[in-house]
Design a protein around this motif. Sequence first.
Motif, mmCIF file in Angstrom:
data_model
loop_
_atom_site.group_PDB
_atom_site.id
_atom_site.type_symbol
_atom_site.label_atom_id
_atom_site.label_comp_id
_atom_site.label_asym_id
_atom_site.label_seq_id
_atom_site.Cartn_x
_atom_site.Cartn_y
_atom_site.Cartn_z
ATOM 1 N N ASP A 1 0.726 -1.222 0.182
ATOM 2 C CA ASP A 1 0.008 -0.043 -0.007
ATOM 3 C C ASP A 1 0.861 1.342 -0.127
ATOM 4 O O ASP A 1 0.656 2.175 -0.607
ATOM 5 N N PHE A 2 2.041 1.311 0.710
ATOM 6 C CA PHE A 2 2.990 2.582 0.814
ATOM 7 C C PHE A 2 3.548 2.717 -0.511
ATOM 8 O O PHE A 2 3.580 3.652 -1.225
ATOM 9 N N TYR B 1 6.209 2.599 7.609
ATOM 10 C CA TYR B 1 4.691 2.999 7.276
ATOM 11 C C TYR B 1 3.640 2.180 8.166
ATOM 12 O O TYR B 1 2.382 2.782 8.418
ATOM 13 N N PRO B 2 3.975 0.856 8.685
ATOM 14 C CA PRO B 2 2.912 0.246 9.348
ATOM 15 C C PRO B 2 2.547 0.993 10.693
ATOM 16 O O PRO B 2 1.306 1.155 11.350
ATOM 17 N N ALA B 3 3.429 2.010 11.080
ATOM 18 C CA ALA B 3 3.171 2.866 12.473
ATOM 19 C C ALA B 3 2.605 4.234 12.046
ATOM 20 O O ALA B 3 2.365 5.116 12.816
ATOM 21 N N PHE B 4 2.800 4.458 10.624
ATOM 22 C CA PHE B 4 2.180 5.860 10.162
ATOM 23 C C PHE B 4 0.969 6.157 10.574
ATOM 24 O O PHE B 4 0.705 7.224 10.856
ATOM 25 N N GLU B 5 -0.042 5.408 9.967
ATOM 26 C CA GLU B 5 -1.460 5.396 10.477
ATOM 27 C C GLU B 5 -1.955 6.788 10.059
ATOM 28 O O GLU B 5 -2.951 7.493 10.600
ATOM 29 N N GLU B 6 -1.340 7.212 9.144
ATOM 30 C CA GLU B 6 -1.889 8.669 8.148
ATOM 31 C C GLU B 6 -2.169 9.624 9.608
ATOM 32 O O GLU B 6 -3.358 10.469 9.380
ATOM 33 N N TRP C 1 4.909 13.673 5.336
ATOM 34 C CA TRP C 1 5.896 12.576 6.147
ATOM 35 C C TRP C 1 6.928 12.468 5.176
ATOM 36 O O TRP C 1 8.033 12.339 5.673
ATOM 37 N N LEU C 2 6.693 12.064 3.833
ATOM 38 C CA LEU C 2 7.996 11.810 3.121
ATOM 39 C C LEU C 2 9.042 12.871 2.879
ATOM 40 O O LEU C 2 10.269 12.826 3.031
ATOM 41 N N TYR C 3 8.553 14.410 3.023
ATOM 42 C CA TYR C 3 9.346 15.389 2.921
ATOM 43 C C TYR C 3 10.064 15.330 4.246
ATOM 44 O O TYR C 3 11.237 15.919 4.202
ATOM 45 N N ARG C 4 9.574 14.821 5.328
ATOM 46 C CA ARG C 4 10.120 15.085 6.536
ATOM 47 C C ARG C 4 11.314 14.260 6.455
ATOM 48 O O ARG C 4 12.516 14.574 7.111
ATOM 49 N N ILE C 5 11.069 12.970 6.075
ATOM 50 C CA ILE C 5 12.226 11.908 6.197
ATOM 51 C C ILE C 5 13.196 12.424 5.142
ATOM 52 O O ILE C 5 14.626 12.227 5.310
ATOM 53 N N ALA C 6 13.052 12.884 3.943
ATOM 54 C CA ALA C 6 13.881 13.205 3.155
ATOM 55 C C ALA C 6 14.678 14.348 3.543
ATOM 56 O O ALA C 6 15.816 14.498 3.470
ATOM 57 N N THR C 7 14.052 15.560 4.316
ATOM 58 C CA THR C 7 14.671 16.640 4.604
ATOM 59 C C THR C 7 15.757 16.091 6.018
ATOM 60 O O THR C 7 16.886 16.843 5.710
ATOM 61 N N THR C 8 15.153 15.498 6.580
ATOM 62 C CA THR C 8 16.115 14.909 7.663
ATOM 63 C C THR C 8 17.186 14.414 7.249
ATOM 64 O O THR C 8 18.416 14.168 7.764
ATOM 65 N N HIS D 1 23.244 12.495 -7.959
ATOM 66 C CA HIS D 1 23.598 11.441 -7.610
ATOM 67 C C HIS D 1 23.311 11.183 -6.219
ATOM 68 O O HIS D 1 22.716 10.075 -5.366
ATOM 69 N N ASP D 2 23.689 12.115 -5.153
ATOM 70 C CA ASP D 2 23.410 12.278 -3.906
ATOM 71 C C ASP D 2 21.854 12.219 -3.453
ATOM 72 O O ASP D 2 21.414 11.488 -2.622
ATOM 73 N N ALA D 3 21.164 12.961 -4.362
ATOM 74 C CA ALA D 3 19.661 13.185 -4.353
ATOM 75 C C ALA D 3 18.951 11.730 -4.648
ATOM 76 O O ALA D 3 18.096 11.420 -3.950
ATOM 77 N N GLU D 4 19.495 11.163 -5.536
ATOM 78 C CA GLU D 4 18.974 9.592 -5.991
ATOM 79 C C GLU D 4 19.175 8.726 -4.883
ATOM 80 O O GLU D 4 18.249 8.205 -4.523
ATOM 81 N N ASP D 5 20.364 8.884 -4.337
ATOM 82 C CA ASP D 5 20.684 7.754 -3.061
ATOM 83 C C ASP D 5 19.797 8.286 -1.761
ATOM 84 O O ASP D 5 19.318 7.365 -1.271
ATOM 85 N N LEU D 6 19.680 9.659 -1.548
ATOM 86 C CA LEU D 6 18.958 9.774 -0.321
ATOM 87 C C LEU D 6 17.239 9.714 -0.657
ATOM 88 O O LEU D 6 16.734 9.199 0.435
ATOM 89 N N VAL D 7 16.623 9.864 -1.706
ATOM 90 C CA VAL D 7 15.439 9.324 -1.928
ATOM 91 C C VAL D 7 15.098 8.029 -1.896
ATOM 92 O O VAL D 7 14.046 7.610 -1.339
ATOM 93 N N GLN D 8 16.177 7.097 -2.276
ATOM 94 C CA GLN D 8 15.910 5.740 -2.121
ATOM 95 C C GLN D 8 16.127 5.440 -0.663
ATOM 96 O O GLN D 8 15.176 4.535 -0.294
ATOM 97 N N GLU D 9 16.874 6.006 0.200
ATOM 98 C CA GLU D 9 16.962 5.893 1.515
ATOM 99 C C GLU D 9 15.510 6.364 1.863
ATOM 100 O O GLU D 9 15.016 5.769 3.024
ATOM 101 N N THR D 10 15.077 7.416 1.492
ATOM 102 C CA THR D 10 13.604 7.901 2.260
ATOM 103 C C THR D 10 12.584 6.865 1.984
ATOM 104 O O THR D 10 11.926 6.772 2.887
ATOM 105 N N TYR D 11 12.607 6.261 0.960
ATOM 106 C CA TYR D 11 11.507 5.367 0.438
ATOM 107 C C TYR D 11 11.811 4.132 1.292
ATOM 108 O O TYR D 11 10.692 3.394 1.841
ATOM 109 N N LEU D 12 12.931 3.702 1.415
ATOM 110 C CA LEU D 12 13.240 2.520 2.459
ATOM 111 C C LEU D 12 12.805 2.673 3.834
ATOM 112 O O LEU D 12 12.054 1.948 4.565
ATOM 113 N N ARG D 13 13.106 3.963 4.465
ATOM 114 C CA ARG D 13 12.813 4.365 5.916
ATOM 115 C C ARG D 13 11.160 4.419 5.686
ATOM 116 O O ARG D 13 10.772 4.004 6.854
#
Length: 315
Positions: A6-7, A47-52, A59-66, A30-42
């Motif tokens: 679902d995520f 996601y099971p605890a995200f609960e919208e 939420w994704l921007y929070r993970i990516a910016t961090t 290159h760094d952007a692609e790596d960190l977006v991959q990390e963002t999606y993995l995180r």
Amino acid sequence: MPVQEDFIEHAAPFHAELIAHCYRMLGSVHDAEDLVQETYLRGWRGYPAFEERAALRTWLYRIATTACLRALENRARRVLPAGLGAGSIDPDAGLDSDTGAHRWLEPLPDALTPETTVVAKESVRLAVMTAMQELPARQRAVLILRDVVQFSAAEVAELLETTPSAINSALQRARARLAEVAPTDESMTEPEDVQRRALLDRYCAAFEKADLAALTELLAADVRLEMPPVPVWFTGRDAVTRFLAKRAFAKPGDLLLVPTAANGQPAVAEYRRGANGILEAHSIHVITTGHGGVAAITVFLQPTLFAAFGMPLTR
């Protein structure tokens, strides 16, 4: 549908804009692609605890910016050669590549910048990206999230775990600093689509035919030529054309330039014929236009960039 699947379905539409966001923060595709991959993995793991509890995009921007802020800790800013010192007018100047002393800004293919607003498009122009590198990382994040992504002060405050007043203060400082170092609107002229294509066709033909007169007609009097990772750069039409004629042109048939676009600007991918007779990936040229013609040519001597542009390594 399992939670993780679902995520994947719901997060996929934000992939391109997150790459653009991380690029604005980091100055490297290159760094952007790596960190977006990390963002999606995180995101997938969490996601099971995200609960919208918040919008998925936020939420994704929070993970990516961090992730970007963490990556920028203790890192020097990315630069272009013109930011390191005076330009050369000597076509025989040494061209030793940088030995790791600097972290170079990279171009971003237009295909990876899905935003359509004027602010979003202008924010990735090379001159603006160079200026943004002057900002402290957290101020850069606030500026991008407020002015480009267009989150509210309250949303950014929650995302960065601070207060709206602190966000507004950081935004004011970031805008003031950017106004000091960024180019003015008057110096950022971009041709219409038909003019852009004509410019690129003339530029490609001049290089492919080693036609110095045709190239000279396209250049502004104060044109700048940069070639990261080579630290030396050239300034002025005479110096640039003398350098290109002497050290960059090749005989007709040994160069192929393929039009593309990067950083909201005209660009070309250059292939050069190698000793094996094959046209091989050589560099990405990003062209900055001004009222007097081509104001700057930034030649990124990194064949590894071709993959991001969807270009093959040989022709």
